[in-house]
Design a protein around this motif. Structure first.
Motif, PDB file in Angstrom:
ATOM      1  N   PRO A  12       0.776  -1.243   0.000  1.00 37.23           N
ATOM      2  CA  PRO A  12       0.000   0.000   0.000  1.00 37.23           C
ATOM      3  C   PRO A  12       0.802   1.285   0.000  1.00 37.23           C
ATOM      4  CG  PRO A  12      -0.013  -0.975   2.190  1.00 37.23           C
ATOM      5  CD  PRO A  12       0.693  -1.944   1.295  1.00 37.23           C
ATOM      6  N   THR A  13       2.048   1.262   0.499  1.00 35.27           N
ATOM      7  CA  THR A  13       2.792   2.517   0.630  1.00 35.27           C
ATOM      8  C   THR A  13       4.165   2.404  -0.012  1.00 35.27           C
ATOM      9  OG1 THR A  13       3.815   1.927   2.751  1.00 35.27           O
ATOM     10  CG2 THR A  13       1.647   2.995   2.834  1.00 35.27           C
ATOM     11  N   LEU A  14       4.660   3.541  -0.466  1.00 34.39           N
ATOM     12  CA  LEU A  14       5.993   3.576  -1.055  1.00 34.39           C
ATOM     13  C   LEU A  14       7.084   3.398  -0.009  1.00 34.39           C
ATOM     14  CD1 LEU A  14       5.583   6.403  -3.679  1.00 34.39           C
ATOM     15  CD2 LEU A  14       5.921   3.982  -4.110  1.00 34.39           C
ATOM     16  N   LYS A  15       6.779   3.740   1.242  1.00 30.85           N
ATOM     17  CA  LYS A  15       7.773   3.556   2.297  1.00 30.85           C
ATOM     18  C   LYS A  15       8.135   2.082   2.437  1.00 30.85           C
ATOM     19  CE  LYS A  15       8.773   4.787   7.098  1.00 30.85           C
ATOM     20  NZ  LYS A  15       9.973   5.540   6.729  1.00 30.85           N
ATOM     21  N   MET A  16       7.137   1.214   2.288  1.00 33.14           N
ATOM     22  CA  MET A  16       7.387  -0.223   2.369  1.00 33.14           C
ATOM     23  C   MET A  16       8.159  -0.729   1.152  1.00 33.14           C
ATOM     24  SD  MET A  16       3.680  -1.468   3.865  1.00 33.14           S
ATOM     25  CE  MET A  16       4.169  -3.191   3.868  1.00 33.14           C
ATOM     26  N   PRO A  34      13.054  -0.290   0.636  1.00 37.11           N
ATOM     27  CA  PRO A  34      14.187  -1.228   0.662  1.00 37.11           C
ATOM     28  C   PRO A  34      14.326  -2.008  -0.645  1.00 37.11           C
ATOM     29  CG  PRO A  34      12.883  -1.396   2.675  1.00 37.11           C
ATOM     30  CD  PRO A  34      12.094  -0.555   1.729  1.00 37.11           C
ATOM     31  N   PHE A  35      13.200  -2.367  -1.255  1.00 37.62           N
ATOM     32  CA  PHE A  35      13.261  -3.068  -2.537  1.00 37.62           C
ATOM     33  C   PHE A  35      13.847  -2.169  -3.617  1.00 37.62           C
ATOM     34  CE2 PHE A  35       9.691  -4.942  -0.188  1.00 37.62           C
ATOM     35  CZ  PHE A  35      10.052  -6.282  -0.199  1.00 37.62           C
ATOM     36  N   SER A  36      13.499  -0.884  -3.577  1.00 33.93           N
ATOM     37  CA  SER A  36      14.024   0.066  -4.549  1.00 33.93           C
ATOM     38  C   SER A  36      15.542   0.175  -4.435  1.00 33.93           C
ATOM     39  CB  SER A  36      13.386   1.436  -4.355  1.00 33.93           C
ATOM     40  OG  SER A  36      13.851   2.355  -5.302  1.00 33.93           O
ATOM     41  N   ALA A  37      16.065   0.186  -3.219  1.00 33.69           N
ATOM     42  CA  ALA A  37      17.509   0.242  -3.017  1.00 33.69           C
ATOM     43  C   ALA A  37      18.191  -0.992  -3.635  1.00 33.69           C
ATOM     44  CB  ALA A  37      17.831   0.334  -1.530  1.00 33.69           C
ATOM     45  N   LEU A  38      17.584  -2.161  -3.449  1.00 28.70           N
ATOM     46  CA  LEU A  38      18.122  -3.384  -4.049  1.00 28.70           C
ATOM     47  C   LEU A  38      18.111  -3.287  -5.577  1.00 28.70           C
ATOM     48  CD1 LEU A  38      19.072  -6.348  -3.968  1.00 28.70           C
ATOM     49  CD2 LEU A  38      16.655  -7.016  -3.804  1.00 28.70           C
ATOM     50  N   ALA A  39      17.034  -2.741  -6.132  1.00 27.19           N
ATOM     51  CA  ALA A  39      16.932  -2.590  -7.589  1.00 27.19           C
ATOM     52  C   ALA A  39      18.036  -1.689  -8.126  1.00 27.19           C
ATOM     53  CB  ALA A  39      15.556  -2.036  -7.966  1.00 27.19           C
ATOM     54  N   ASN A  40      18.362  -0.632  -7.382  1.00 27.48           N
ATOM     55  CA  ASN A  40      19.435   0.269  -7.807  1.00 27.48           C
ATOM     56  C   ASN A  40      20.762  -0.475  -7.938  1.00 27.48           C
ATOM     57  OD1 ASN A  40      17.667   2.390  -7.817  1.00 27.48           O
ATOM     58  ND2 ASN A  40      18.324   3.212  -5.849  1.00 27.48           N
ATOM     59  N   VAL A  41      21.093  -1.246  -6.926  1.00 24.58           N
ATOM     60  CA  VAL A  41      22.369  -1.982  -6.926  1.00 24.58           C
ATOM     61  C   VAL A  41      22.415  -2.965  -8.091  1.00 24.58           C
ATOM     62  CG1 VAL A  41      23.815  -3.593  -5.635  1.00 24.58           C
ATOM     63  CG2 VAL A  41      22.672  -1.713  -4.440  1.00 24.58           C
ATOM     64  N   ILE A  84      15.007  -9.066 -11.766  1.00 22.66           N
ATOM     65  CA  ILE A  84      14.615  -8.722 -10.394  1.00 22.66           C
ATOM     66  C   ILE A  84      14.445  -7.209 -10.247  1.00 22.66           C
ATOM     67  CG2 ILE A  84      15.334  -8.755  -7.975  1.00 22.66           C
ATOM     68  CD1 ILE A  84      16.823 -11.386  -8.611  1.00 22.66           C
ATOM     69  N   ALA A  85      15.398  -6.447 -10.794  1.00 24.62           N
ATOM     70  CA  ALA A  85      15.337  -4.989 -10.672  1.00 24.62           C
ATOM     71  C   ALA A  85      14.098  -4.424 -11.354  1.00 24.62           C
ATOM     72  CB  ALA A  85      16.602  -4.368 -11.275  1.00 24.62           C
ATOM     73  N   ILE A  86      13.764  -4.922 -12.552  1.00 21.22           N
ATOM     74  CA  ILE A  86      12.604  -4.415 -13.267  1.00 21.22           C
ATOM     75  C   ILE A  86      11.314  -4.892 -12.609  1.00 21.22           C
ATOM     76  CG2 ILE A  86      11.417  -4.434 -15.491  1.00 21.22           C
ATOM     77  CD1 ILE A  86      13.984  -2.739 -15.331  1.00 21.22           C
ATOM     78  N   PHE A  87      11.310  -6.100 -12.023  1.00 23.44           N
ATOM     79  CA  PHE A  87      10.150  -6.568 -11.265  1.00 23.44           C
ATOM     80  C   PHE A  87       9.834  -5.595 -10.129  1.00 23.44           C
ATOM     81  CE2 PHE A  87       8.216  -8.773  -7.722  1.00 23.44           C
ATOM     82  CZ  PHE A  87       7.203  -9.525  -8.310  1.00 23.44           C
ATOM     83  N   ILE A  88      10.859  -5.180  -9.403  1.00 16.19           N
ATOM     84  CA  ILE A  88      10.668  -4.222  -8.316  1.00 16.19           C
ATOM     85  C   ILE A  88      10.179  -2.885  -8.860  1.00 16.19           C
ATOM     86  CG2 ILE A  88      11.859  -2.902  -6.523  1.00 16.19           C
ATOM     87  CD1 ILE A  88      13.730  -5.344  -6.197  1.00 16.19           C
ATOM     88  N   SER A  89      10.769  -2.449  -9.962  1.00 17.67           N
ATOM     89  CA  SER A  89      10.392  -1.167 -10.537  1.00 17.67           C
ATOM     90  C   SER A  89       8.951  -1.165 -11.040  1.00 17.67           C
ATOM     91  CB  SER A  89      11.330  -0.804 -11.690  1.00 17.67           C
ATOM     92  OG  SER A  89      12.648  -0.646 -11.219  1.00 17.67           O
ATOM     93  N   TYR A  90       8.427  -2.342 -11.406  1.00 19.01           N
ATOM     94  CA  TYR A  90       7.033  -2.429 -11.839  1.00 19.01           C
ATOM     95  C   TYR A  90       6.102  -1.890 -10.753  1.00 19.01           C
ATOM     96  CZ  TYR A  90       2.542  -4.358 -13.316  1.00 19.01           C
ATOM     97  OH  TYR A  90       1.219  -4.497 -13.674  1.00 19.01           O
ATOM     98  N   GLY A  91       6.354  -2.314  -9.512  1.00 21.93           N
ATOM     99  CA  GLY A  91       5.505  -1.844  -8.414  1.00 21.93           C
ATOM    100  C   GLY A  91       5.576  -0.345  -8.226  1.00 21.93           C
TER     101      GLY A  91
END
Length: 466
Positions: free
Chosen positions: A194-198, A201-208, A326-333
């Motif tokens: 529901p929130t971008l705050k949650m 951490p996934f976004s940080a992983l996608a960056n790496v 994995i990175a694009i999967f996270i970015s989808y959300g």
């Protein structure tokens, strides 16, 4: 890619623009008594370096991986020159957009405005002929933003499925549509967060994963065995519109740019001559030229939709496919969050609230919207499982409008009636850019749709070179 700040900036309603009277709209835009930057009280503003990092991160996704195929459509020399020219054009239009939003905030005496609100405010203070379109164009901006973000989600589904298929093919071959169906459940579940705050951490992983994967791709392009096929230096006019759509998709991060400037501790540094925007876009354009040229030399006319699919087989190449998947999967959300928020907060929530819907019903309605939009992107991705055509279509259709046409319309309005500079050069420049944007929209959209029809309905795959 979409950032947390971007999603927030596109959905927060800060000012009832539609309530502004025409008399107020005609006031002097250069009111020096109010500076919006002085009234932005942000809890966690970003400094210049953090903003630059965000800008780079948001522009290094599926777009840059499609650049070798884009160069195959434009030719090596044309691709290099056109990427630089389009990069300069996009950068200028983004500067125009930020400056026009600043002028709109100044007139309405508010610290921040969303893109649709800024469009409405600009038109209400512009030429009388345009004022009647303020409300409708604001809605049009919302529509293009939603279509563009959903288009990105379609591209991401195709990208993830194609990369997974490449990984598992040595063990078990299945159509790419089956892979799309397999990832649909996890995508829906991830989209229900529901929130971008949650999601942070996934976004940080996608960056790496993105930066590591891109470094390995460049290593392969530089050190790997090149194709022996002859290079096309100049390309063809019939395939150039597809290149234009791809490069617009890759370079134009309209919502991201707005969000980054809105969340800076020193926003004036964003559009300074040697500021964040110019510096960041210079680095981005150089990276795109490098990956596009090196990738095209590597695979020539055999370039696939994503350069990751052209890498030689091996554990390292497989790891790249997995990292980008994995990175694009996270970015989808993150990207799907934007249309959810625009549709929910701008249209559905006000209506449901007026009808007296209880909180439980509101939660169910929002989750239903999230699932519906996810299913919609899945259906579109299955219907047109061609990543390159998707990128060209949505780049030409949405970003020609959001990144070129709309910003120059706003600048014309905020400069009206007597701030066009010597000999009204700014007006002529904006009219020229508007024409370029319309031509790019029409030609690019037509070319992409024609390629889709020829590929899927006439059993005649669209060639890279006509």
């Amino acid at each position: 890619m979409m950032t947390e700040d971007n999603s927030k900036s596109e959905t927060v309603q800060l000012h009832p623009v539609g309530e502004t009277s025409l008399e107020e709209s005609s006031k002097d835009w250069s009111n020096e008594s109010y500076d919006p930057h002085d009234h932005r009280h942000l809890p966690n503003p970003t400094n210049n370096w953090e903003t630059l990092v965000h800008l780079l991160k948001c522009s290094l996704g599926t777009g840059i991986l499609a650049m070798p195929q884009a160069f195959a459509r434009a030719g090596l020399v044309t691709g290099i020159l056109a990427t630089i020219i389009v990069g300069a054009l996009v950068t200028h239009c983004l500067r125009v957009l930020v400056r026009s939003q600043y002028a709109a905030c100044k007139r309405l005496r508010v610290p921040l405005l969303t893109y649709p609100e800024s469009m409405a405010a600009a038109l209400e203070g512009g030429p009388p002929l345009l004022r009647r379109f303020a409300g409708s164009l604001a809605i049009t901006v919302d529509v293009f933003l939603v279509v563009y973000q959903l288009g990105i989600c379609c591209v991401y589904i195709v990208f993830i499925a194609a990369n997974i298929k490449e990984i598992v093919n040595p063990y078990y071959e299945m159509p790419v549509e089956v892979h799309m169906l397999i990832i649909l459940g996890p995508l829906i579940a991830f989209n229900l967060i529901p929130t971008l705050k949650m999601l942070a951490p996934f976004s940080a992983l996608a960056n790496v994963l993105t930066f590591v994967g891109l470094a390995i791709v460049i290593y392969y392009l530089v050190s790997g065995k090149k194709s022996d096929a002859p290079l096309d230096l100049w390309g063809s006019p019939t395939t150039f519109p597809l290149f234009f759509g791809t490069i617009l998709f890759a370079l134009t991060a309209v919502g991201v740019v707005i969000a980054l400037e809105n969340n800076m501790a020193t926003p004036k540094a964003f559009v300074a001559p040697f500021g964040v925007l110019n510096g960041g876009m210079t680095i981005i354009v150089l990276l795109y030229v490098a990956v596009g040229a090196l990738g095209y030399v590597f695979c020539v006319s055999e370039c696939r939709d994503s350069v990751t699919l052209d890498l030689p087989k091996g554990p390292l190449a497989t790891s790249v496919l997995a990292m980008f998947s994995i990175a694009i999967f996270i970015s989808y959300g993150l990207h799907c969050f934007v249309p959810v928020e625009v549709v929910w907060r701008g249209y559905l929530l006000p209506r449901l609230s007026r009808s007296g819907a209880p909180p439980a019903r509101l939660r169910i309605a929002q989750y239903a919207l999230r699932v519906s939009l996810c299913l919609l992107t899945f259906i579109l991705a299955v219907a047109v499982p061609q990543l390159g055509l998707f990128i060209s279509l949505f780049g030409a259709l949405c970003l020609s409008a959001l990144g070129i046409c709309f910003p120059v319309i706003m600048e014309i309005c905020v400069s009206f009636p007597d701030k066009f500079g010597p000999f009204r050069l700014r007006l002529y420049k904006d009219v020229l850019l508007f024409v370029v944007g319309v031509i790019g929209l029409v030609a690019g959209t037509y070319s992409a749709l024609d390629a889709i029809v020829r590929t899927f309905f006439r059993d005649n795959p669209a060639p890279l070179h006509a």
